[in-house]
Design a protein around this motif. Sequence first.
Motif, PDB file in Angstrom:
ATOM      1  N   HIS A   1      45.020  40.705  43.920  1.00  0.00           N
ATOM      2  CA  HIS A   1      43.898  40.265  44.763  1.00  0.00           C
ATOM      3  C   HIS A   1      42.656  39.977  43.908  1.00  0.00           C
ATOM      4  O   HIS A   1      41.984  38.960  44.092  1.00  0.00           O
ATOM      5  CB  HIS A   1      43.590  41.338  45.808  1.00  0.00           C
ATOM      6  N   GLN A   2      42.379  40.877  42.964  1.00  0.00           N
ATOM      7  CA  GLN A   2      41.215  40.677  42.086  1.00  0.00           C
ATOM      8  C   GLN A   2      41.356  39.384  41.278  1.00  0.00           C
ATOM      9  O   GLN A   2      40.416  38.600  41.181  1.00  0.00           O
ATOM     10  CB  GLN A   2      41.077  41.862  41.120  1.00  0.00           C
TER      11      GLN A   2
ATOM     12  N   GLU B   1      48.988  45.165  43.985  1.00  0.00           N
ATOM     13  CA  GLU B   1      48.372  44.283  44.993  1.00  0.00           C
ATOM     14  C   GLU B   1      46.870  44.167  44.747  1.00  0.00           C
ATOM     15  O   GLU B   1      46.292  43.087  44.861  1.00  0.00           O
ATOM     16  CB  GLU B   1      48.592  44.856  46.401  1.00  0.00           C
ATOM     17  N   HIS B   2      46.272  45.290  44.419  1.00  0.00           N
ATOM     18  CA  HIS B   2      44.830  45.287  44.152  1.00  0.00           C
ATOM     19  C   HIS B   2      44.511  44.347  42.986  1.00  0.00           C
ATOM     20  O   HIS B   2      43.593  43.525  43.063  1.00  0.00           O
ATOM     21  CB  HIS B   2      44.363  46.713  43.842  1.00  0.00           C
ATOM     22  N   TYR B   3      45.285  44.452  41.909  1.00  0.00           N
ATOM     23  CA  TYR B   3      45.018  43.610  40.738  1.00  0.00           C
ATOM     24  C   TYR B   3      45.262  42.126  41.047  1.00  0.00           C
ATOM     25  O   TYR B   3      44.501  41.262  40.619  1.00  0.00           O
ATOM     26  CB  TYR B   3      45.883  44.053  39.556  1.00  0.00           C
TER      27      TYR B   3
ATOM     28  N   GLU C   1      50.698  49.368  45.519  1.00  0.00           N
ATOM     29  CA  GLU C   1      49.299  49.354  45.980  1.00  0.00           C
ATOM     30  C   GLU C   1      48.357  48.883  44.870  1.00  0.00           C
ATOM     31  O   GLU C   1      47.503  48.026  45.084  1.00  0.00           O
ATOM     32  CB  GLU C   1      48.912  50.758  46.450  1.00  0.00           C
ATOM     33  N   LYS C   2      48.539  49.436  43.687  1.00  0.00           N
ATOM     34  CA  LYS C   2      47.658  49.046  42.572  1.00  0.00           C
ATOM     35  C   LYS C   2      47.918  47.608  42.136  1.00  0.00           C
ATOM     36  O   LYS C   2      46.996  46.870  41.801  1.00  0.00           O
ATOM     37  CB  LYS C   2      47.861  49.991  41.374  1.00  0.00           C
TER      38      LYS C   2
END
Lengths: 102, 160
Positions: free
Chosen positions: A87-88, A83-85, A80-81
């Motif tokens: 995406h950023q 993917e977040h990074y 999850e984390k």
Amino acid sequence: MSHATDTTEKVQPTPDVSDRPAPETDPGWLVVCWNDPVNYMDYVTHVFQRVFGWPRHKAEYHMLQVHHQGRSVLTRETLEKAEHYVHQLQSYNLHATLERAE
Amino acid sequence: MKLLEADGDRFSFYLTPTERAVLAELLEAYPCVPPAHARHRALTPETPDGTSIQQLLDEALAEQRQATRRQIRQWMRQPDTLQRHGHGWKLQLRPGEVEMLLQVLNDVRVGSWIALGSPDPLPQELPRDPERAHALATMELAGWFEMSLLQQLHEPPPQA
């Protein structure tokens, strides 16, 4: 990576993996940034600082690793984390990928 | 483009009339990077669950680009964003808007580079073909604004 200024070349990087979680059961996911000829070195450094909240010297270390070695593992996280990074980083148009850690 | 003042939550830049016109044209070109471009592939095809993860990332990125497109147009229409200042214009930015502007300018730069065929190394001469020449000029101009922003943000504010 595109050179805009040569200020970042003065940095003497030292490896810093202090914020990477130790693997227990799940080895996690790696966030990898790849070199490209179009993004400026200062821009990449700025993005790393913004996305990860890193101090400038650490952001420059990873930027130089991308520049000289073609890629840099930026962090190891849960899916999850990670993917977040990714995406950023992609929202800033950096070439970032996810890899299963081994 | 020169930094006029930075008061913590707001930056003001001076733009010449030409810089203002070029910046407006660059922002109008956003988004420039094709949505399905290979640089957005986050996973190799053989990665387990790769397809669903990639789909989520693609959707998130597409949503964000649409939101940024709306935001940048709304921002440009706000009366306090660009105001007459001497012979030129005063561009006002809050911190979130600095990041938005950097992302948009870089998208235009990278999108123009892709339009040129993703050359490596970057071209040193203006192509004869007008479309390619326009793409190269757009790439360089977006990069110029990008670097001007970054360099001046990291410099100390001017003394009164």
